[in-house]
Design a protein around this motif. Structure first.
Motif, short mmCIF file in Angstrom:
data_model
loop_
_atom_site.label_atom_id
_atom_site.label_comp_id
_atom_site.label_asym_id
_atom_site.label_seq_id
_atom_site.Cartn_x
_atom_site.Cartn_y
_atom_site.Cartn_z
N GLY A 258 -21.82 32.81 14.68
CA GLY A 258 -20.94 32.67 15.11
C GLY A 258 -21.19 31.30 14.93
N GLY A 259 -22.46 30.72 14.71
CA GLY A 259 -22.94 28.94 14.75
C GLY A 259 -21.77 28.79 14.21
N GLY A 260 -21.50 26.84 13.73
CA GLY A 260 -20.72 25.81 12.59
C GLY A 260 -20.67 24.95 13.94
N LEU A 261 -19.41 24.40 12.96
CA LEU A 261 -18.85 23.14 13.55
C LEU A 261 -18.08 23.13 14.67
CD1 LEU A 261 -19.53 19.60 13.04
CD2 LEU A 261 -18.31 19.73 11.03
N VAL A 262 -17.80 21.85 15.32
CA VAL A 262 -16.32 22.10 16.18
C VAL A 262 -16.88 20.65 17.09
CG1 VAL A 262 -18.17 22.94 18.81
CG2 VAL A 262 -15.50 23.51 17.94
N GLN A 263 -15.12 20.51 17.35
CA GLN A 263 -14.61 19.23 17.82
C GLN A 263 -15.25 19.21 19.37
OE1 GLN A 263 -11.40 17.45 17.14
NE2 GLN A 263 -11.88 16.48 15.56
N ALA A 264 -15.45 18.31 19.75
CA ALA A 264 -15.86 17.68 21.21
C ALA A 264 -14.34 18.55 22.32
CB ALA A 264 -16.60 16.63 22.28
N GLY A 265 -15.00 19.04 23.16
CA GLY A 265 -14.02 20.18 23.92
C GLY A 265 -12.82 21.31 23.44
N GLY A 266 -14.05 21.54 21.90
CA GLY A 266 -13.77 23.12 21.68
C GLY A 266 -14.76 24.13 21.95
N SER A 267 -14.50 24.98 21.41
CA SER A 267 -15.45 26.53 21.48
C SER A 267 -15.89 27.27 20.39
CB SER A 267 -14.51 27.36 22.93
OG SER A 267 -13.16 27.06 23.79
N LEU A 268 -17.02 28.02 20.85
CA LEU A 268 -17.62 29.02 19.83
C LEU A 268 -17.76 30.09 20.79
CD1 LEU A 268 -19.58 26.67 17.49
CD2 LEU A 268 -17.67 27.57 16.92
N ARG A 269 -17.84 31.49 20.04
CA ARG A 269 -18.85 32.76 20.92
C ARG A 269 -19.81 32.63 19.80
NH1 ARG A 269 -16.60 38.20 21.86
NH2 ARG A 269 -17.21 38.76 19.59
N PRO B 42 -21.00 16.93 22.81
CA PRO B 42 -21.59 16.43 21.13
C PRO B 42 -23.48 16.61 21.65
CG PRO B 42 -20.12 14.37 21.50
CD PRO B 42 -20.71 16.16 22.97
N GLU B 43 -24.01 16.33 23.02
CA GLU B 43 -24.95 17.39 23.33
C GLU B 43 -25.59 18.79 23.32
OE1 GLU B 43 -23.19 15.21 25.34
OE2 GLU B 43 -22.90 15.66 27.47
N ASP B 44 -24.96 19.50 23.31
CA ASP B 44 -24.46 20.83 22.91
C ASP B 44 -25.45 21.05 21.15
OD1 ASP B 44 -22.00 21.31 24.96
OD2 ASP B 44 -23.53 21.59 25.56
N THR B 45 -25.33 19.92 20.66
CA THR B 45 -25.67 20.26 19.69
C THR B 45 -27.02 20.38 19.20
OG1 THR B 45 -24.72 18.64 18.46
CG2 THR B 45 -26.42 19.05 16.88
N ALA B 46 -26.96 21.72 18.53
CA ALA B 46 -29.00 22.42 18.03
C ALA B 46 -28.98 23.78 17.78
CB ALA B 46 -29.36 22.40 20.14
N VAL B 47 -30.26 24.09 17.60
CA VAL B 47 -30.25 25.26 16.73
C VAL B 47 -30.27 26.57 17.92
CG1 VAL B 47 -31.62 27.61 15.36
CG2 VAL B 47 -31.43 24.29 14.59
N THR C 68 -29.10 29.66 15.20
CA THR C 68 -27.62 29.48 14.05
C THR C 68 -27.79 27.92 14.66
OG1 THR C 68 -26.23 29.94 13.66
CG2 THR C 68 -26.19 30.99 16.17
N GLN C 69 -27.33 27.87 13.97
CA GLN C 69 -26.86 26.29 13.76
C GLN C 69 -24.91 25.24 14.93
OE1 GLN C 69 -28.59 23.31 13.09
NE2 GLN C 69 -26.85 21.86 14.76
N VAL C 70 -25.49 24.89 15.62
CA VAL C 70 -24.22 24.37 16.76
C VAL C 70 -23.76 23.09 16.63
CG1 VAL C 70 -22.62 24.33 18.20
CG2 VAL C 70 -24.11 26.34 17.98
N THR C 71 -23.07 22.45 16.37
CA THR C 71 -23.08 21.20 15.87
C THR C 71 -21.62 20.81 16.53
OG1 THR C 71 -23.91 21.05 13.52
CG2 THR C 71 -22.75 18.82 14.35
N VAL C 72 -21.71 19.57 17.38
CA VAL C 72 -20.51 19.45 18.22
C VAL C 72 -20.32 17.86 17.98
CG1 VAL C 72 -18.99 18.86 19.99
CG2 VAL C 72 -21.01 21.09 19.66
N SER C 73 -19.35 17.13 17.15
CA SER C 73 -18.78 16.10 16.77
C SER C 73 -17.69 15.74 18.05
CB SER C 73 -18.13 15.87 15.82
OG SER C 73 -16.59 16.56 15.69
N SER C 74 -18.09 13.95 18.15
CA SER C 74 -17.70 13.43 19.03
C SER C 74 -16.22 13.06 18.68
CB SER C 74 -18.33 12.15 19.68
OG SER C 74 -18.49 11.78 18.70
#
Length: 115
Positions: free
Chosen positions: A8-19, A87-92, A109-115
């Motif tokens: 479920g990890g991935g790249l998402v923009q700030a303000g977005g959601s992941l599960r 963006p500060e939620d970016t982490a494994v 699982t990598q989660v990357t949040v772009s600003s």
């Protein structure tokens, strides 16, 4: 032996959601607790959220009211719903399960949040 597989990890923009999902290889019904840690580059691993066998939950202050942990015992799966990502939620993100006094870990699982 408990095996944990995150997804479920991935790249998402700030303000977005992941599960995130964490599927366990054995029944998690008797586990004392399960949960999620995360580790950003250069930082120590930090606790994000936990859920007990009685479904009591606990969250880090930094994710309170944005993240929700839950589990489905029938599917042996724990979830982490992450909303209003920053963006500060970016982490494994690592799933863990405690069983008979032993802590088991997933591969992350990598989660990357772009600003």
């Amino acid at each position: 032996q408990v095996q944990l597989v995150e997804s479920g990890g991935g790249l998402v923009q700030a303000g977005g959601s992941l599960r995130l999902s964490c599927a366990a290889s054995v029944s998690i019904f008797r586990n004392n607790s399960m949960g999620w840690y995360r580790q950003a580059p250069g930082n120590q691993r930090e606790l994000v959220a936990t859920i007990t066998s009685g479904e009591t939950t606990n969250y880090a202050d930094s994710v309170q009211r944005r993240f929700t942990i839950s589990k489905d015992n029938a599917k042996n799966t724990v979830y982490l719903q992450m909303n209003s990502l920053k963006p500060e939620d970016t982490a494994v993100y690592y799933c863990f399960a405690d069983r008979f006094g032993i802590r088991h870990w997933g591969q992350g699982t990598q989660v990357t949040v772009s600003s």
